[in-house]
Scaffold this active site. Sequence first.
Site, PDB file in Angstrom:
ATOM      1  CG  HIS A 106      -1.458   3.620   3.968  1.00  0.00           C
ATOM      2  ND1 HIS A 106       0.008   2.703   4.029  1.00  0.00           N
ATOM      3  CD2 HIS A 106      -0.618   4.066   3.158  1.00  0.00           C
ATOM      4  CE1 HIS A 106       0.694   3.073   3.694  1.00  0.00           C
ATOM      5  NE2 HIS A 106       0.589   4.309   3.306  1.00  0.00           N
ATOM      6  CG  ASP A 136      -0.996  -0.384   6.317  1.00  0.00           C
ATOM      7  OD1 ASP A 136      -1.536   0.631   5.819  1.00  0.00           O
ATOM      8  OD2 ASP A 136       0.290   0.561   5.689  1.00  0.00           O
ATOM      9  CB  SER A 211       1.989   3.545   0.007  1.00  0.00           C
ATOM     10  OG  SER A 211       3.052   4.014   1.125  1.00  0.00           O
TER      11      SER A 211
END
Length: 452
Positions: A106, A136, A211
């Site tokens: 992402h 992901d 992230s």
Amino acid sequence: MRLAILFCAAVLAAPGLAQTPPVLRQAPQSRADVQTSFSPVVKAAQPAVVNVYASRVERAPSNPLFDDPIFRRFFGGRDQPQNRTSQSLGSGVIVDAAGLVVTNHHVIEGMTAVKVALADRREIDADIILRDPRTDLAVLKLKAGANYPAVVFADSDALEVGDLVLAMGNPFGVGQTVTQGIVSALARTQVGVSDYGFFIQTDAAINPGNSGGALVDVNARLVGVNSAILSRSGGNVGIGFAIPSNMVKVVVEAAKNGGKQVRRPWVGATLQGVDRSIAESIGLDRPAGALVAGVRAGSPAGVGGLLRGDVITSVDGQSVDDPESFGWRIGTKQLGGSATLGVLRNGKPQQIVVRLIAAPETPARDAVTLKGLAPFAGATIWNLSPAVSEDLGVESQSGKVVVGEVASGSPAEDIGVQKGDVLVSINDQKIATTTAAAAAVAHRPRDWQLTL
């Protein structure tokens, strides 16, 4: 609060109750005790943690008036819409000295240009060599240099609740940051972040920008890639999730072998969770396992002897609590071998051996992009095969064609067609192949009806 304290004191002093022995606390006995620190762990792991800057240029829609030379003569280009740059910021971790970097999908989704900032402040352009939205995860390759500092993988299956961990990344773009916590839980499923939801939960502070960063153990080994937080405010509340290193290794190996996507074992069984009522109806003492709702003929499950109604409880001796954990266990296996499934059939334990093969692409996907004046023009459709089902995470009994891509700004996007939608019929005509769909769209009826 004062009432609670007083109540506790009253209970402890009540006659006839056993007295709790006092807890003996010991002060640090040496200078070394006082100076105990995670600094050696940080020094070993942090050079491999990077910042990831991704961007793409979005072309602004053009005004047809600017195609008129007379209009341009009088008004020039002053009012023409300007292109804009969309940006994304995240973290990553170097997993190979040759310059392979793992980050979250992402972080780079839809982006075309990526720059990586190393801990020593060097900035290096990178190529996106593998995207795996199902986990992901994405793998980047630094374009220049070699002999980069890289982390060592740990076995995430060896983690236990309570183990100390450090989270490293770039929260809010403030710069490299290290936080410390423990493993709060393991095998967290149904988080809603990826298809292979089997997360490490930690209370180490994770915030936006973290992230793709590293979750390491006290030996500076990578145990997970930080991926998401559970928060109502957008900030850290002590519930963060990381993708276990054993899945990260699978994705990295696929990238090293030149793959553009990860090919995982296909079993060919449709599974559902076991709730309390199902557990009682089949004689289980607790709701756990993955219930087989269907088996595809000729699949590894079918050939191995798995039957509808079986409950899968383990894969190669590792427990299975739900369909998500089964997908995880199978998804981390290498193609070419076999796996032994622990199964309950009519209340009796059995073992089923299934081959670990990739899902076949039969029929061929035969991609077709719908065009013309149809309101769903701009959608690219594929014939639905086991391989396509694996790629998109789609199972369907009612349709044989699926939407693989939707062009940005297309009529299909405008009416809400999405990737993964199964196309059943166009104007009440059943659609069995992509060529049949293209033929149906070639007509120009007064009204359109699309069944998904």
